[in-house]
Write a protein that holds these residues in place. Sequence first.
Motif, PDB file in Angstrom:
ATOM      1  N   SER A   1      51.283   1.269  -8.703  1.00 58.82           N
ATOM      2  CA  SER A   1      52.521   1.482  -9.454  1.00 58.82           C
ATOM      3  C   SER A   1      52.703   2.928  -9.893  1.00 58.82           C
ATOM      4  CB  SER A   1      52.548   0.567 -10.682  1.00 58.82           C
ATOM      5  OG  SER A   1      51.432   0.849 -11.529  1.00 58.82           O
ATOM      6  N   LEU A   2      51.625   3.679 -10.029  1.00 60.85           N
ATOM      7  CA  LEU A   2      51.734   5.062 -10.498  1.00 60.85           C
ATOM      8  C   LEU A   2      52.115   6.020  -9.371  1.00 60.85           C
ATOM      9  CD1 LEU A   2      51.382   7.256 -12.667  1.00 60.85           C
ATOM     10  CD2 LEU A   2      48.944   7.348 -12.051  1.00 60.85           C
ATOM     11  N   THR A   3      51.424   5.911  -8.243  1.00 59.20           N
ATOM     12  CA  THR A   3      51.586   6.916  -7.188  1.00 59.20           C
ATOM     13  C   THR A   3      52.433   6.446  -6.012  1.00 59.20           C
ATOM     14  OG1 THR A   3      49.586   6.166  -6.053  1.00 59.20           O
ATOM     15  CG2 THR A   3      49.323   7.845  -7.772  1.00 59.20           C
ATOM     16  N   GLY A   4      52.587   5.140  -5.850  1.00 55.23           N
ATOM     17  CA  GLY A   4      53.313   4.625  -4.693  1.00 55.23           C
ATOM     18  C   GLY A   4      52.456   4.492  -3.458  1.00 55.23           C
ATOM     19  N   ALA A   5      51.170   4.838  -3.543  1.00 57.07           N
ATOM     20  CA  ALA A   5      50.263   4.631  -2.416  1.00 57.07           C
ATOM     21  C   ALA A   5      49.842   3.164  -2.378  1.00 57.07           C
ATOM     22  CB  ALA A   5      49.040   5.532  -2.559  1.00 57.07           C
ATOM     23  N   LEU A   6      49.291   2.740  -1.237  1.00 54.29           N
ATOM     24  CA  LEU A   6      48.792   1.370  -1.136  1.00 54.29           C
ATOM     25  C   LEU A   6      47.670   1.136  -2.130  1.00 54.29           C
ATOM     26  CD1 LEU A   6      48.586   0.956   2.759  1.00 54.29           C
ATOM     27  CD2 LEU A   6      50.214  -0.160   1.230  1.00 54.29           C
ATOM     28  N   ASN A   7      47.544  -0.129  -2.596  1.00 55.99           N
ATOM     29  CA  ASN A   7      46.385  -0.459  -3.411  1.00 55.99           C
ATOM     30  C   ASN A   7      45.250  -0.950  -2.510  1.00 55.99           C
ATOM     31  OD1 ASN A   7      46.931  -3.164  -2.779  1.00 55.99           O
ATOM     32  ND2 ASN A   7      48.091  -3.489  -4.677  1.00 55.99           N
ATOM     33  N   ARG A   8      44.110  -1.222  -3.105  1.00 55.27           N
ATOM     34  CA  ARG A   8      42.922  -1.540  -2.309  1.00 55.27           C
ATOM     35  C   ARG A   8      43.076  -2.856  -1.549  1.00 55.27           C
ATOM     36  NH1 ARG A   8      37.375   0.219  -5.340  1.00 55.27           N
ATOM     37  NH2 ARG A   8      36.596  -0.706  -3.398  1.00 55.27           N
ATOM     38  N   MET A   9      43.740  -3.853  -2.154  1.00 48.89           N
ATOM     39  CA  MET A   9      43.875  -5.143  -1.486  1.00 48.89           C
ATOM     40  C   MET A   9      44.705  -5.010  -0.209  1.00 48.89           C
ATOM     41  SD  MET A   9      45.447  -8.729  -2.966  1.00 48.89           S
ATOM     42  CE  MET A   9      47.111  -8.060  -3.062  1.00 48.89           C
ATOM     43  N   ALA A  10      45.861  -4.337  -0.309  1.00 43.75           N
ATOM     44  CA  ALA A  10      46.711  -4.159   0.867  1.00 43.75           C
ATOM     45  C   ALA A  10      46.015  -3.287   1.906  1.00 43.75           C
ATOM     46  CB  ALA A  10      48.042  -3.544   0.465  1.00 43.75           C
ATOM     47  N   PHE A  11      45.301  -2.256   1.434  1.00 48.60           N
ATOM     48  CA  PHE A  11      44.614  -1.362   2.359  1.00 48.60           C
ATOM     49  C   PHE A  11      43.518  -2.105   3.121  1.00 48.60           C
ATOM     50  CE2 PHE A  11      41.468   1.962   3.355  1.00 48.60           C
ATOM     51  CZ  PHE A  11      42.279   2.832   4.062  1.00 48.60           C
ATOM     52  N   ALA A  12      42.829  -3.025   2.450  1.00 48.23           N
ATOM     53  CA  ALA A  12      41.774  -3.798   3.112  1.00 48.23           C
ATOM     54  C   ALA A  12      42.354  -4.661   4.233  1.00 48.23           C
ATOM     55  CB  ALA A  12      41.049  -4.666   2.090  1.00 48.23           C
ATOM     56  N   VAL A  13      43.530  -5.260   3.980  1.00 50.81           N
ATOM     57  CA  VAL A  13      44.179  -6.067   5.023  1.00 50.81           C
ATOM     58  C   VAL A  13      44.523  -5.199   6.220  1.00 50.81           C
ATOM     59  CG1 VAL A  13      46.223  -7.442   5.579  1.00 50.81           C
ATOM     60  CG2 VAL A  13      45.082  -7.740   3.375  1.00 50.81           C
ATOM     61  N   LEU A  14      45.100  -4.019   5.945  1.00 49.27           N
ATOM     62  CA  LEU A  14      45.478  -3.111   7.025  1.00 49.27           C
ATOM     63  C   LEU A  14      44.267  -2.668   7.828  1.00 49.27           C
ATOM     64  CD1 LEU A  14      48.096  -0.879   5.211  1.00 49.27           C
ATOM     65  CD2 LEU A  14      48.528  -2.389   7.127  1.00 49.27           C
ATOM     66  N   CYS A  15      43.192  -2.347   7.128  1.00 49.34           N
ATOM     67  CA  CYS A  15      42.012  -1.842   7.826  1.00 49.34           C
ATOM     68  C   CYS A  15      41.323  -2.927   8.640  1.00 49.34           C
ATOM     69  CB  CYS A  15      41.041  -1.211   6.826  1.00 49.34           C
ATOM     70  SG  CYS A  15      41.650   0.386   6.227  1.00 49.34           S
ATOM     71  N   ASP A  16      41.361  -4.167   8.176  1.00 50.88           N
ATOM     72  CA  ASP A  16      40.823  -5.264   8.990  1.00 50.88           C
ATOM     73  C   ASP A  16      41.548  -5.335  10.327  1.00 50.88           C
ATOM     74  OD1 ASP A  16      38.895  -6.034   7.222  1.00 50.88           O
ATOM     75  OD2 ASP A  16      40.125  -7.581   6.250  1.00 50.88           O
ATOM     76  N   HIS A  17      42.874  -5.240  10.291  1.00 57.57           N
ATOM     77  CA  HIS A  17      43.657  -5.234  11.535  1.00 57.57           C
ATOM     78  C   HIS A  17      43.346  -3.994  12.363  1.00 57.57           C
ATOM     79  CE1 HIS A  17      46.296  -8.707  10.965  1.00 57.57           C
ATOM     80  NE2 HIS A  17      46.299  -8.411   9.676  1.00 57.57           N
ATOM     81  N   ALA A  18      43.216  -2.851  11.689  1.00 53.67           N
ATOM     82  CA  ALA A  18      42.968  -1.604  12.409  1.00 53.67           C
ATOM     83  C   ALA A  18      41.624  -1.642  13.125  1.00 53.67           C
ATOM     84  CB  ALA A  18      43.022  -0.426  11.440  1.00 53.67           C
ATOM     85  N   VAL A  19      40.606  -2.222  12.473  1.00 57.07           N
ATOM     86  CA  VAL A  19      39.282  -2.336  13.100  1.00 57.07           C
ATOM     87  C   VAL A  19      39.368  -3.219  14.341  1.00 57.07           C
ATOM     88  CG1 VAL A  19      36.952  -3.273  12.785  1.00 57.07           C
ATOM     89  CG2 VAL A  19      37.973  -1.844  11.005  1.00 57.07           C
ATOM     90  N   ARG A  20      40.065  -4.369  14.236  1.00 54.29           N
ATOM     91  CA  ARG A  20      40.196  -5.262  15.397  1.00 54.29           C
ATOM     92  C   ARG A  20      40.961  -4.576  16.528  1.00 54.29           C
ATOM     93  NH1 ARG A  20      40.908  -9.320  11.353  1.00 54.29           N
ATOM     94  NH2 ARG A  20      43.181  -9.198  11.544  1.00 54.29           N
ATOM     95  N   ASP A  21      42.040  -3.854  16.170  1.00 49.83           N
ATOM     96  CA  ASP A  21      42.817  -3.155  17.192  1.00 49.83           C
ATOM     97  C   ASP A  21      41.979  -2.079  17.874  1.00 49.83           C
ATOM     98  OD1 ASP A  21      45.005  -4.695  16.630  1.00 49.83           O
ATOM     99  OD2 ASP A  21      45.984  -3.202  15.345  1.00 49.83           O
ATOM    100  N   SER A  22      41.166  -1.375  17.094  1.00 51.30           N
ATOM    101  CA  SER A  22      40.327  -0.312  17.658  1.00 51.30           C
ATOM    102  C   SER A  22      39.331  -0.874  18.655  1.00 51.30           C
ATOM    103  CB  SER A  22      39.601   0.418  16.526  1.00 51.30           C
ATOM    104  OG  SER A  22      38.690   1.364  17.048  1.00 51.30           O
TER     105      SER A  22
END
Length: 494
Positions: free
Chosen positions: A333-354
């Motif tokens: 809410s402060l910076t507008g960057a992703l939080n850790r929960m959303a980032f973890a979901v994205l990275c799980d997909h990114a690891v599988r795609d890689s």
Amino acid sequence: MAPMEEARRSGIGEKYRLIGRITVLLVAGFVGTSLFAFFAARDSIRASIERDSLPAAAEYVHAALQKELLQPLFVSSMMANDTFLHDWVERGETDVDAVITYLSEIRNRYGAFTTFFVSDATSRYYQADGVLKVVKPDEARDGWYYRVRSMPEPYELNLDPDMAHGDVMTVFINYRVLDRYGDFLGAAGVGLAIESMNGIVEDLRLKHDTAAYCVDASGRVLIGSPYGVEATPTVSDDAALSRAARAAIADGGGSYRYRRGRDERLLLVKYLPELKWYLFVERTPSAAMSGANRALWLNLAFFTLVIAAVISLTAITIDRYQSRLERTASYDSLTGALNRMAFAVLCDHAVRDSRRSGTALSVAMFDVDDFKRINDARGHLAGDRILRLIVDGGRSGLRQCDSLCRWGGEEFIVALTACAADGAIAAADKFRASASALCSAEAGMVVTISAGVATLRPDETFESLVGRADDALLAAKRGGKNRTIAAESRVSAP
């Protein structure tokens, strides 16, 4: 950076399921209400036709037939009791012209279609234009006379072809002629052209969209025809009508329904004792239902528009709330960057795609150097502003496909897809430079950032990858800050 579609729309399936349920409920409610009203109107129209319209039509036809037959019955009765006819027979029927003149005068005076007298003494058939024939017991067409001769009733009505007029179908009123002693002298009467009676039922059809036809006890159609079709010789020859007609004749009349093709017919049958006929009056509710049909389609069209509007508003409202919820659940809410929960979901997909595509995947972790000093010197609001500037500045140095997350406090992490170790170091340095430049320009402060990068190894987990990047970040902090260190032991200059 914008998160991947799976995280950004993690609740999309639930949204469409909810909209689907609302749509089903609205459609079921509106269609059910419309159909209920339609069927109620249909039943009401049917009941009104059976209770009011058909009985009124039957009474109209019955009264019209009685009126049509009243004068012919009177004339036939007068002929049967006329002393001229009695005396002429007793004189031996010598003056044939006298009886022909008599019959002709009656025909002309009362407008009858035909007049006749059959003598029992000579079996001659006299009519207004002369002697027609001599009746014989073995002649099928003369059966009516021998039936009248032996019947107890004073008269009968009979539908037969008139031989004197080219076999035109004619309703004959056959009256028994008796002398003063009650002895049978013959049969006299008048005939009515069937067209005059057909005019009654045709008038009913044109004015009231109702069919009427008369049937004798054997099922022979005498006058008129069923609704919308040509009459068959008997009701048994009409496949659609035969079952209901036979039941009506057996029951002595009543209300019935039958189907002709796709149309339903409402039928009222009334026995006419003076004619010994059955009066059939029928009507299809289709014409009366046209208003109800039109109302049904208008209701459905209106309900369709209402449903479309409701579903559209529901979808818009859900989208707005879902977007708010998704942003709250996925972004800091402060910076507008992703939080850790959303980032973890994205990275799980990114690891599988890689692993599936064989492309490199790297992460870069950042920490603001001496951030506590900024908070202590300038206050927490100033510190919050620096964090926002770091995100805005650092994001400008990343690619569209890279994802930036606030890892915690003054720490940030970036997932760098399709990026090997050298590219990760360059991206981290660009992030640091862009963020520091924006802080200097906007806040007038010198802010430095340390970074650690790591590249995914075969069979490595996301947690292990982040752990190695974090170790590299610690090494950068210990090495003097304001630098980038790679977990693969590559170092970028400050």
